[in-house]
Scaffold this motif. Structure first.
Motif, short mmCIF file in Angstrom:
data_model
loop_
_atom_site.label_atom_id
_atom_site.label_comp_id
_atom_site.label_asym_id
_atom_site.label_seq_id
_atom_site.Cartn_x
_atom_site.Cartn_y
_atom_site.Cartn_z
N UNK A 1 0.83 -1.20 0.00
CA UNK A 1 0.00 0.00 0.00
C UNK A 1 0.87 1.26 0.00
N UNK A 2 1.94 1.22 0.80
CA UNK A 2 2.84 2.37 0.85
C UNK A 2 3.52 2.59 -0.50
N UNK A 3 3.93 1.49 -1.12
CA UNK A 3 4.57 1.60 -2.43
C UNK A 3 3.62 2.28 -3.41
N UNK A 4 2.40 1.82 -3.41
CA UNK A 4 1.40 2.39 -4.34
C UNK A 4 1.21 3.87 -4.08
N UNK A 5 1.09 4.20 -2.81
CA UNK A 5 0.79 5.58 -2.45
C UNK A 5 1.97 6.51 -2.70
N UNK A 6 3.19 6.01 -2.49
CA UNK A 6 4.36 6.89 -2.53
C UNK A 6 5.15 6.87 -3.82
N UNK A 7 4.95 5.83 -4.62
CA UNK A 7 5.77 5.73 -5.82
C UNK A 7 5.48 6.86 -6.82
N UNK A 8 6.56 7.45 -7.34
CA UNK A 8 6.40 8.38 -8.45
C UNK A 8 7.73 8.47 -9.18
N UNK A 9 7.74 9.18 -10.31
CA UNK A 9 8.95 9.20 -11.12
C UNK A 9 9.93 10.29 -10.74
N UNK A 10 9.56 11.14 -9.78
CA UNK A 10 10.47 12.20 -9.37
C UNK A 10 11.72 11.63 -8.73
N UNK A 11 11.59 10.45 -8.21
CA UNK A 11 12.72 9.88 -7.48
C UNK A 11 13.19 8.56 -8.05
N UNK A 12 13.00 8.41 -9.35
CA UNK A 12 13.54 7.22 -10.00
C UNK A 12 14.88 7.61 -10.61
N UNK A 13 15.89 6.84 -10.30
CA UNK A 13 17.23 7.14 -10.77
C UNK A 13 17.37 6.86 -12.27
N UNK A 14 18.13 7.71 -12.94
CA UNK A 14 18.31 7.56 -14.39
C UNK A 14 19.48 6.64 -14.70
N UNK A 15 20.27 6.31 -13.71
CA UNK A 15 21.45 5.48 -13.98
C UNK A 15 21.19 4.02 -13.61
N UNK A 16 21.91 3.13 -14.26
CA UNK A 16 21.69 1.71 -14.01
C UNK A 16 22.07 1.31 -12.58
N UNK A 17 21.46 0.25 -12.08
CA UNK A 17 21.72 -0.20 -10.71
C UNK A 17 22.14 -1.66 -10.71
#
Length: 473
Positions: free
Chosen positions: A285-301
RNA sequence: GCUCCUAUCGUCUAGAGGCCUAGGACGGAGCCCUCUCAAGGCUUAAACCCCGGUUCGAAUCCGGGUAGGAGCGCCA
């Protein structure tokens, strides 16, 4: 406008970790925005697509609990009529044209361009232009259909993860949208499907960024509004190398076999590239509520197994034991243990979960609760089973046999009292008991262990250990 | 070769010009606790790729390098 995302794998293998994360991001973004998450199977490559792969992907998705909102996933092979219709429409509108080049001709062109250190690309020899005379179509060639790509101007992509990316149309060539046999190609199918399905956010691997301007151009030629795009970077192996079949690429079901909980897998994956401040652990539920693209890294992991284990352990420790029991049951059976021949699974889980990072470990370390011992661990037996301890075990067996009640509390008092009465530290007594009852010197607290093991098994094993020592001498 | 992308502790990341003597987490080291193994608590080592510029001030903005990566199919 309500959000619609999709996960669109091509069924040429199992669901791997990168695909799972892309699916998860798509799922979370849709769920977090009250939208829909759709499934589509991109099986236009008849050579490589298999039903086994389709099943494997669904199995992985189901295990992870990432279910699509469309009751039936969309299969591209079932939409050929629609693709043909759109191609005719483009041919009629002049946004596509027939090209009679043979593969040999194209190969030669490419080779020449590479030799001249140019970017290989179609030279437009069959592209109709005002005032241009086209060659005469050869009779023996089945023409392909090419998209008439804009020659100048640029495509500006506002990528949700990578930011603004600008492509010059001059860099793009006229890609094939239908093969000689009339079947449509990938970049074209994607566009038509995304348009027809009403996809608002295309979330996919960043190996697709270079396809995006072409797709946007086709969309525009069709008069459709391009969706938003989010290009997710790759997941690398622990050594920083690209994951491949030969190099560490595992299907999600293999992570199940390694003892991971599906929710833990999701949690590890969501944090690989995405962050929410310092938070590490999230409920779905937290993942759904909090996930967004503002904090997705552009570099590979890189995929870090140690961290994944840690996350798994956190889940094991905090999840409802009843939920863990389902997976635990699966693992016990997998190593040939009948879960019915022993204590309740949730009770075992509560005792074992602190010391197990995976369910494989838990199953191995809990085997003795459900099945008879197949010998003692050699080192542990050598250290803890000797004449001295055998005498203690024999006495203890009698003491325990006399217990009016077989409870953890009663056992605690009995074993502690037994040790104290002889002026021994608890370890002196508990370790031999462990080896006798568990086959090894590692187990949950001794009172809990004996309680769960049960009166009969405990007494029988204590006695068996005594005779083991006697026989050895 | 061309186009595009990326670059903070070993790893995942926080950081949107002063709050940074760069924070958290995994892993590592040490100590404490302890019936085993764990768990837990505390402590600790460890990073802004390089060079220029903008600015009173740059991890943060700009340019150029360097290094990785992706794409350039009648594959998806």
């Amino acid at each position: 406008m309500s959000v619609v995302t999709r996960f669109a794998p091509s069924p040429t293998g199992f669901l791997h970790i990168g695909g799972a994360r892309t699916a998860l991001f798509s799922y979370l973004y849709a769920k977090g925005h009250g939208g829909k998450f759709l499934l589509r199977i991109e099986d236009t490559d008849r050579e490589r697509s298999t039903q086994e792969a389709v099943d494997a992907i669904f199995e992985g998705m189901a295990w992870l609990g990432l279910n699509g909102d469309n009751a039936q996933p969309i299969y591209q092979t079932q939409r050929f009529d629609r693709y043909r219709q759109v191609i005719q429409q483009m041919l009629a509108a002049g946004t596509a044209y027939y090209c009679y080049c043979s593969k040999e001709e194209l190969d030669a062109l490419r080779a020449e361009q590479m030799a001249n250190k140019q970017k290989p690309r179609y030279d437009g020899r069959w592209r109709p232009e005002a005032g241009k005379t086209l060659p005469t179509p050869p009779a023996d060639v089945q023409p392909v259909v090419r998209f008439r790509s804009p020659l100048d101007g640029q495509v500006v992509l506002q990528d949700l993860i990578k930011g603004e990316i600008v492509f010059d149309n001059a860099e793009l060539d006229d890609l094939i949208i239908a093969r000689g046999d009339g079947t449509p190609t990938y970049n074209f199918c994607v566009v038509v499907d995304d348009m027809d399905m009403g996809i608002t956010h295309v979330i996919r691997g960043d190996d697709h960024v270079n396809n995006t301007p072409r797709q946007i151009n086709i969309l525009k030629a069709l008069g459709a509004t391009p969706p938003a795009y989010a290009h997710v970077s790759m997941i690398l192996g622990a050594d920083g190398a690209k994951l491949s079949k030969r190099h560490g690429a595992l299907g999600v079901m293999e992570y199940r076999a390694m003892g991971f909980m599906p929710e833990a897998m999701l949690n590890y994956l969501v944090r690989l590239g995405w962050s929410h401040g310092d938070q590490e652990l999230f409920t779905r539920e937290e993942m759904c509520a909090k996930f967004n693209f503002d904090h997705v890294s552009a570099s590979p992991a890189r995929f870090d197994m140690e961290k994944a284990y840690w996350v798994n352990h956190q889940y094991l420790k905090s999840a409802d034991p009843a939920l863990v029991a389902t997976e635990f049951d699966w693992h016990l059976r997998r190593i040939g243990v009948d879960p019915a021949q022993g204590p309740d699974l949730p009770a075992v889980i509560v005792q074992q979960r602190e010391r197990c990072r995976t369910l494989v470990e838990m199953a191995e370390k809990s085997k003795f609760f459900f099945a008879e011992l197949d010998g003692y661990n050699e080192k542990d037996a050598a250290k803890h089973l000797n004449a001295e301890s055998a005498a203690l075990l024999a006495e203890l067996a009698s003491a325990l046999e006399a217990l009016p009640q077989w409870s953890a509390e009663a056992l605690h008092l009995a074993v502690n009292g037994f040790a104290e009465g002889r002026g021994l530290g608890l370890g002196k007594v508990a370790q031999p008991i462990r080896v006798a009852c568990c086959g090894m010197a590692v187990s949950p607290p001794i009172d809990q262990t004996l309680y769960l093991l049960g009166r009969e098994r405990t007494l029988a094993r204590l006695k068996a250990a005594v005779s083991y020592v006697q026989q050895k001498q």
